[in-house]
Design an enzyme around this catalytic site. Sequence first.
Site, short mmCIF file in Angstrom:
data_model
loop_
_atom_site.label_atom_id
_atom_site.label_comp_id
_atom_site.label_asym_id
_atom_site.label_seq_id
_atom_site.Cartn_x
_atom_site.Cartn_y
_atom_site.Cartn_z
CG ASP A 21 -28.58 53.59 10.79
OD1 ASP A 21 -27.98 54.09 11.75
OD2 ASP A 21 -28.12 53.59 9.63
CG ASN A 69 -22.21 49.91 16.19
OD1 ASN A 69 -23.26 49.28 16.25
ND2 ASN A 69 -21.98 50.79 15.24
C1 IPE Z 1 -25.72 49.36 11.94
O1 IPE Z 1 -25.80 50.75 12.01
C2 IPE Z 1 -25.60 48.79 13.32
C3 IPE Z 1 -26.77 48.92 14.18
C4 IPE Z 1 -27.92 49.43 13.84
C5 IPE Z 1 -26.61 48.41 15.51
P1 IPE Z 1 -24.51 51.67 11.83
O2 IPE Z 1 -24.98 53.06 11.91
O3 IPE Z 1 -23.45 51.26 12.77
O4 IPE Z 1 -24.04 51.29 10.35
P2 IPE Z 1 -23.13 52.07 9.32
O5 IPE Z 1 -21.84 52.34 10.02
O6 IPE Z 1 -23.83 53.32 8.96
O7 IPE Z 1 -23.00 51.14 8.17
C1 IPE Z 2 -28.36 53.48 15.42
O1 IPE Z 2 -28.25 54.85 15.26
C2 IPE Z 2 -27.88 53.00 16.76
C3 IPE Z 2 -26.64 52.20 16.72
C4 IPE Z 2 -25.94 51.91 15.66
C5 IPE Z 2 -26.16 51.68 17.99
P1 IPE Z 2 -26.86 55.54 14.91
O2 IPE Z 2 -26.15 55.83 16.18
O3 IPE Z 2 -26.10 54.75 13.93
O4 IPE Z 2 -27.35 56.90 14.27
P2 IPE Z 2 -26.76 57.62 12.98
O5 IPE Z 2 -26.73 56.59 11.88
O6 IPE Z 2 -25.39 58.09 13.33
O7 IPE Z 2 -27.70 58.73 12.70
MG MG Z 3 -26.04 54.69 11.93
#
Ligand code: IPE
Ligand code: IPE
Ligand code: MG
Length: 246
Positions: A21, A69
Amino acid sequence: MSSKDDILNHPLPKHIAIIMDGNGRWAKSKGKIRAFGHENGTKSVRTTVESCAQLGIEQLTLYAFSTENWKRPKLEVKTLMRLLISSLKKEIKTLQENNIRLNAIGDIKTLPTKVYNELIHVADATKSNTKMTLNLALNYGSRDELTQMVQKIGEKIKNNIISSEKIDESVINQHLYTRNLPDVDLLIRTSGEQRLSNFLLWQIAYAELYFTEVFWPDFSDEDLYKAIASYQKRERRFGKTSEQLN
Ligand code: IPE
Ligand code: IPE
Ligand code: MG
């Protein structure tokens, strides 16, 4: 400091799962668009996969795309799918060189056809590799997994393939996307968030949790070793007393 040698002197987790993340926030902190974060996140995927294999970790499960997502802007979803295809094409070499098998978990049939085909191709090409299994969680959601498990078992009860009294934890395990995988020992989440976001709820029942502020594109070998060193300092009691363990 936790060096590679230090952690190799203690029992390693068999199964590490990572919620990768913070790609978006990493990019924003650099004044760049979110896609830039995702692109740089793929570099951390490569180094982490290689390092885990070299350490002797047997199972590595990476959360790459959740069932939630899909709610992101269309363009971001498209970018993520494009990156997935290009990473799979590029990294098949890394997987073969390191004797790593790719296994996709999640509702992968509903992914875009190009992604699905590439996944099947790489999984098939690496199926005889034995050093480590890389489980890529794609279109994965724990509640979806549990719902499908109940449907599959329900269907078998209806067709007299199994009786309800026979349902135990191992039957449940066999109907999850992660069938045949050992439980998760260590769950790592980057970027400072301390939540599970619908990841492996059944499988992490007794996992050790490790949260780091580091954004995923900055996650280095040193950060991986730190997480493992933290795991190695913990006493896993599984309900017993400390004295019983000794
Ligand atoms: C969790 O991260 C999903 C992945 C790392 C693929 P998100 O960024 O989507 O999670 P939330 O929305 O902050 O809980
Ligand atoms: C993780 O990084 C990647 C996926 C969830 C696919 P994020 O895209 O969630 O990055 P933040 O949490 O918005 O910084
Ligand atoms: Mg995230």
